[in-house]
Design a protein around this motif. Structure first.
Motif, PDB file in Angstrom:
ATOM      1  N   THR A 100      36.652  45.061  18.406  1.00 53.83           N
ATOM      2  CA  THR A 100      37.116  44.334  17.237  1.00 53.83           C
ATOM      3  C   THR A 100      36.212  43.072  17.032  1.00 53.83           C
ATOM      4  N   ASN A 101      36.048  42.264  18.357  1.00 55.96           N
ATOM      5  CA  ASN A 101      35.339  41.149  18.081  1.00 55.96           C
ATOM      6  C   ASN A 101      33.758  41.276  17.735  1.00 55.96           C
ATOM      7  N   LYS A 102      33.290  42.411  17.915  1.00 56.01           N
ATOM      8  CA  LYS A 102      31.951  42.808  17.794  1.00 56.01           C
ATOM      9  C   LYS A 102      31.766  43.336  16.171  1.00 56.01           C
ATOM     10  N   GLY A 103      33.120  43.733  15.482  1.00 62.26           N
ATOM     11  CA  GLY A 103      32.770  44.221  14.315  1.00 62.26           C
ATOM     12  C   GLY A 103      32.865  45.657  14.034  1.00 62.26           C
ATOM     13  N   LEU A 104      32.940  46.250  15.230  1.00 63.07           N
ATOM     14  CA  LEU A 104      32.769  47.999  15.338  1.00 63.07           C
ATOM     15  C   LEU A 104      34.125  48.452  14.753  1.00 63.07           C
ATOM     16  N   TYR A 105      33.804  49.632  14.313  1.00 56.74           N
ATOM     17  CA  TYR A 105      34.617  50.472  13.571  1.00 56.74           C
ATOM     18  C   TYR A 105      35.913  51.206  14.751  1.00 56.74           C
ATOM     19  N   VAL A 106      36.913  50.566  14.620  1.00 57.45           N
ATOM     20  CA  VAL A 106      38.151  50.959  15.498  1.00 57.45           C
ATOM     21  C   VAL A 106      39.108  51.683  14.784  1.00 57.45           C
ATOM     22  N   THR A 107      39.819  52.626  15.247  1.00 54.83           N
ATOM     23  CA  THR A 107      40.699  53.675  14.608  1.00 54.83           C
ATOM     24  C   THR A 107      41.548  54.239  15.652  1.00 54.83           C
ATOM     25  N   ASP A 108      42.431  54.953  15.135  1.00 52.73           N
ATOM     26  CA  ASP A 108      43.373  55.508  16.028  1.00 52.73           C
ATOM     27  C   ASP A 108      43.243  57.041  15.867  1.00 52.73           C
ATOM     28  N   GLU A 109      44.129  57.824  16.589  1.00 55.00           N
ATOM     29  CA  GLU A 109      43.982  59.370  16.532  1.00 55.00           C
ATOM     30  C   GLU A 109      44.314  60.148  15.425  1.00 55.00           C
ATOM     31  N   LYS A 110      44.744  59.489  14.343  1.00 58.86           N
ATOM     32  CA  LYS A 110      44.710  59.808  13.145  1.00 58.86           C
ATOM     33  C   LYS A 110      43.532  60.388  12.447  1.00 58.86           C
ATOM     34  N   GLU A 111      42.619  59.738  12.672  1.00 58.50           N
ATOM     35  CA  GLU A 111      41.121  59.935  12.301  1.00 58.50           C
ATOM     36  C   GLU A 111      40.368  61.113  13.187  1.00 58.50           C
ATOM     37  N   PRO A 112      39.742  62.146  13.034  1.00 52.35           N
ATOM     38  CA  PRO A 112      39.077  62.737  13.939  1.00 52.35           C
ATOM     39  C   PRO A 112      38.073  62.095  14.752  1.00 52.35           C
ATOM     40  N   ALA A 113      38.035  62.380  16.056  1.00 54.37           N
ATOM     41  CA  ALA A 113      36.804  61.898  17.017  1.00 54.37           C
ATOM     42  C   ALA A 113      35.472  62.313  16.607  1.00 54.37           C
ATOM     43  N   LYS A 114      34.587  61.585  16.916  1.00 52.82           N
ATOM     44  CA  LYS A 114      33.172  61.883  16.826  1.00 52.82           C
ATOM     45  C   LYS A 114      32.398  61.990  18.168  1.00 52.82           C
ATOM     46  N   ALA A 115      31.665  62.763  18.343  1.00 49.74           N
ATOM     47  CA  ALA A 115      30.525  62.561  19.664  1.00 49.74           C
ATOM     48  C   ALA A 115      30.358  61.184  19.761  1.00 49.74           C
ATOM     49  N   GLY A 116      30.337  60.646  21.000  1.00 45.69           N
ATOM     50  CA  GLY A 116      29.862  59.373  21.129  1.00 45.69           C
ATOM     51  C   GLY A 116      30.840  58.517  21.087  1.00 45.69           C
ATOM     52  N   ASP A 117      32.085  58.779  20.399  1.00 42.41           N
ATOM     53  CA  ASP A 117      33.224  57.686  20.280  1.00 42.41           C
ATOM     54  C   ASP A 117      33.606  57.249  21.771  1.00 42.41           C
ATOM     55  N   ILE A 118      33.927  56.016  21.982  1.00 44.23           N
ATOM     56  CA  ILE A 118      34.651  55.340  23.231  1.00 44.23           C
ATOM     57  C   ILE A 118      36.067  55.641  22.934  1.00 44.23           C
ATOM     58  N   VAL A 119      36.650  56.429  23.743  1.00 37.47           N
ATOM     59  CA  VAL A 119      38.024  56.932  23.458  1.00 37.47           C
ATOM     60  C   VAL A 119      38.994  56.018  24.477  1.00 37.47           C
TER      61      VAL A 119
END
Length: 171
Positions: A90-109
């Motif tokens: 969040t502090n870096k301005g990266l995209y953070v979402t919850d489980e409602k959005e499909p995961a993509k390869a390379g996401d940190i879960v």
């Protein structure tokens, strides 16, 4: 570029603790990627920190992220707690979402039970599970303490997900 991160994590599958719970040469290497001194503490976030640190050594990745070599240490997350990664993203301005959005390869879960891993492949449409690579887990699905023993490829239900952190090269 995120496939390079997945490849680094995948190379570690099969690494196991040695000499006791949360111990071993490789576990210590993972823990050295965090702020904490290596010791017998749960290392799931350390595994992710290690993978990201190694990924950031790649010049193409640095360029994609618009980072110079000397900017990678201050940029990357060195938190040893799973939930700390959400704050970092969040502090870096990266995209953070919850489980409602499909995961993509390379996401940190980041999971609800204070655990973290790297998504290995895109979540299939309509499926309620993801495939990821995690440290400090085991073949039965538990995450750490007495039961975690290594780096494993896991299938997890998406209802266990607190957040996905998506690193992209857009800034």
């Amino acid at each position: 570029m995120v496939q390079k991160l997945v490849a680094i994590a995948a190379k570690e599958v099969g690494i196991k603790e040695e000499g006791g719970n949360n111990l071993g040469k490789r576990v210590k290497e993972y823990q050295q990627a965090t702020w904490l001194k290596p010791a017998a503490w749960p290392w799931c976030a350390a595994f992710v920190a290690f993978a990201v640190r190694e990924w950031l050594k790649d010049y193409e990745v640095q360029k994609w992220l618009k980072l110079k070599d000397d900017e990678t240490l201050p940029w990357r997350c060195r938190d040893a707690s799973a939930f700390g990664w959400i704050k970092w993203a969040t502090n870096k301005g990266l995209y953070v979402t919850d489980e409602k959005e499909p995961a993509k390869a390379g996401d940190i879960v980041v999971f609800d039970f204070s655990h973290i891993g790297i998504v290995e492949e895109d979540q299939l449409p309509g499926k309620d599970y993801i495939i990821c690579i995690e440290g400090n887990t085991n073949g039965k699905g538990e995450r750490d303490s007495v039961s975690g023993d290594g780096v494993w490829r896991k299938t997890r239900k998406t209802n266990l997900v607190r957040a996905y952190i998506r690193i992209n090269g857009k800034g």
